[in-house]
Motif scaffolding. Structure first.
Motif, short mmCIF file in Angstrom:
data_model
loop_
_atom_site.label_atom_id
_atom_site.label_comp_id
_atom_site.label_asym_id
_atom_site.label_seq_id
_atom_site.Cartn_x
_atom_site.Cartn_y
_atom_site.Cartn_z
N THR A 150 0.69 -1.41 -0.03
CA THR A 150 0.00 -0.06 -0.02
C THR A 150 0.79 1.31 0.07
O THR A 150 0.36 2.20 -0.42
CB THR A 150 -0.99 0.12 1.15
N ASP A 274 -6.27 -2.67 -8.88
CA ASP A 274 -7.50 -1.79 -9.67
C ASP A 274 -8.07 -3.04 -10.56
O ASP A 274 -7.49 -3.67 -11.52
CB ASP A 274 -6.59 -1.12 -10.78
N PRO A 284 -11.85 2.19 -4.84
CA PRO A 284 -10.90 3.15 -4.28
C PRO A 284 -9.88 1.95 -3.69
O PRO A 284 -10.44 1.10 -3.08
CB PRO A 284 -11.64 4.00 -3.26
N GLN A 287 -3.85 2.41 -1.48
CA GLN A 287 -2.86 3.07 -2.00
C GLN A 287 -2.77 4.37 -2.56
O GLN A 287 -2.23 5.51 -2.09
CB GLN A 287 -2.16 2.12 -3.03
N GLN A 288 -4.18 4.49 -3.07
CA GLN A 288 -4.53 5.86 -3.69
C GLN A 288 -5.04 6.99 -2.61
O GLN A 288 -4.39 8.11 -2.61
CB GLN A 288 -5.72 5.91 -4.67
N ALA A 291 -1.88 8.23 -0.84
CA ALA A 291 -1.34 9.29 -1.84
C ALA A 291 -2.04 10.51 -1.74
O ALA A 291 -1.41 11.58 -2.04
CB ALA A 291 -1.14 8.63 -3.22
N ASP A 292 -3.35 10.27 -1.62
CA ASP A 292 -4.23 11.73 -1.69
C ASP A 292 -4.05 12.35 -0.36
O ASP A 292 -4.59 13.31 -0.12
CB ASP A 292 -5.55 11.30 -1.97
#
Length: 484
Positions: A150, A274, A284, A287-288, A291-292
């Motif tokens: 992650t 994904d 979602p 990891q994203q 990052a956000d």
């Protein structure tokens, strides 16, 4: 078909209570000796007493045929077997829902099953550091895997995602306020509601926005000196459509950090890969979210991840440390067997090119429809033979679901066998379908299906487990006998 006695036919003689033996006498019967040798005197005596008490009540009502007394040893043997039969059993999931909450959600990969078996049968290093020869931390068994997959600084695990959310809120916002959009106050299975979880964690819920629209300014206006946490909840088990607005994690993180507050997001059934790369709807990713700018991300282990029941918590080290040291953590910690399964499952993610082969959840979700249609064609004639003439069977295109609250408005193209009662009209349709469903569930390997538009549908998407098709075919004679 069995018929009752017709008018004028002799009524079979009934046994009287005095005709039944005592428990001691029954246990001295030479036919019972093998049962006692196999199970022990105490267990067989308890079952014998229960059986005789039941038959005595039947005898008092005149409902115990005298001829049945000769089969008392066999009846006791059957009762002993039934009492020792497991309540939790394998089933064939032909509902079309891959992650079926009532059927155990994700099927574990072979690697996970083997690791669980290895750790069940011997001592293991659950909390022992083999390198140092000293006490260790069970989180260390999976933390590095979670961080590598992650991108998190740190990670910890508990026994399910509801526990992860509860612990995260309690550790970061206990006694203070947590801000959540009104449109994200979800209720998950079993009537567990986010406001109730918040209250149980000792935090004060502050709702912002409206059911369908929440803006960044709503969060900013709600922050006070008592605010301890901003929170996002992924609405995985429902969808609001139309005139809507929400604030993403990427937008919300700067608002939280400008005020020195952590941002926690609950992804529920969070996937680690994904899904869009296989033509599935995207979910979602932790990891994203990291990052956000999210500081803490929680998600389940037994949904799209494809592992055992677990709640995974990943994020910034300072917040994970606070969560890990919170007193509630010990009560919610993951035990050795699901932890072994989780470690083995996470290792599969180190080889992403093999996931659709080695991870059952992804293998089932990506199974080609052409393969399912071919399987339906193979099963059509044997099933029709078992069910005729009472039911007609046809191959049908079907739509299934991912399940467990994941992508609730999305469906999966599938195929299977649609079974319809052969009746002159609608009358008796429900009873005939219920009889068939009951007969399928009563098989040695129970089959669970679903009713759709006056037909029983056997969706075959999940019938890819090695040998499962052969097991289904082997039970068809018993199904035919049950319905004859």
């Amino acid at each position: 078909m069995v018929h009752g006695p017709t008018a004028g036919s002799p009524v079979p003689p009934s046994a009287a209570p005095k005709d039944l033996p005592s428990v001691d006498r029954l246990l001295r019967d030479v036919a019972i000796a093998p049962l006692v040798a196999a199970h022990g005197h105490h267990f067989v005596a308890v079952q014998a007493r229960r059986l005789l008490d039941n038959w005595r009540r039947l005898a008092l009502d005149g409902a115990l045929p005298a001829a049945r007394l000769a089969r008392l040893p066999q009846a006791l043997e059957s009762q002993c077997a039934a009492r020792l039969a497991p309540r939790m059993r394998r089933v064939l999931n032909l509902t079309g829902t891959v992650l079926h909450t009532n059927l155990g959600r994700a099927v574990l990969a072979d690697e996970a099953v083997q690791q669980v078996l290895a750790c069940m049968g011997s001592p293991n290093n659950l909390e022992f550091d083999l390198a140092l020869g000293a006490r260790g931390d069970r989180d260390s068994l999976v933390e590095d895997l979670l961080c590598e997959i992650t991108g998190a600084e740190a990670a910890t695990v508990v026994n399910n995602n509801a526990a992860a959310v509860l612990l995260g809120i309690a550790a970061l916002a206990g006694g203070r306020e947590a801000i959540v959009s009104r449109g994200e106050l979800v209720e998950i299975g079993g009537a567990f509601r986010m406001p109730d979880v918040m209250a149980a964690a000792g935090a004060t819920l502050v709702e912002v926005g409206t059911t369908n629209r929440t803006h960044a300014r709503d969060y900013e206006a709600a922050i006070t000196p008592r605010t301890a946490l901003l929170m996002k909840v992924h609405t995985s088990n429902y969808a609001i459509q139309g005139f809507t607005a929400s604030v993403s994690e990427a937008e919300l993180a700067p608002i939280a950090h400008a005020r020195g507050l952590p941002l926690l997001t609950d992804l529920g059934s969070g996937s680690l890969v994904d899904l869009a790369q296989w033509g599935l709807p995207a979910e979602p990713l932790p990891q994203q979210m990291l990052a956000d700018g999210c500081d803490v991300v929680t998600f389940s282990g037994d949904k799209l991840l494809g592992g055992p029941q677990a709640g995974l918590i990943v994020g910034r080290r300072e917040y994970i440390q606070r969560i890990r040291k919170f007193p509630m953590k010990r009560a919610l910690r993951l035990s050795k067997l699901p932890l072994a399964a989780l470690e083995a499952t996470l290792r599969l993610y180190l080889q992403p090119d093999r996931l659709t082969r080695d991870l059952p959840t992804l293998r089932l979700l990506t199974r080609p429809v052409a393969d399912i249609e071919a399987q339906a064609a193979r099963l059509l004639a044997p099933l029709q033979s078992a069910l005729a003439p009472r039911y007609a069977v046809r191959v049908a295109a079907m739509r299934g679901q991912i399940g467990s609250g994941s992508l609730p408005v999305e469906t999966l193209p599938s195929a299977g066998l649609a079974i319809a009662p052969q009746l002159p009209g609608k009358r008796g349709m429900g009873r005939a379908l219920e009889e068939l469903m009951t007969a399928l569930r009563d098989l040695p390997l129970p089959v669970v299906a679903r009713v759709q538009a006056d037909e029983l549908w056997l969706d075959l998407r999940c019938l890819d487990v090695s040998g499962a098709e052969a097991e289904l075919l082997a039970q068809l004679p018993q199904l035919k006998a049950a319905l004859s």
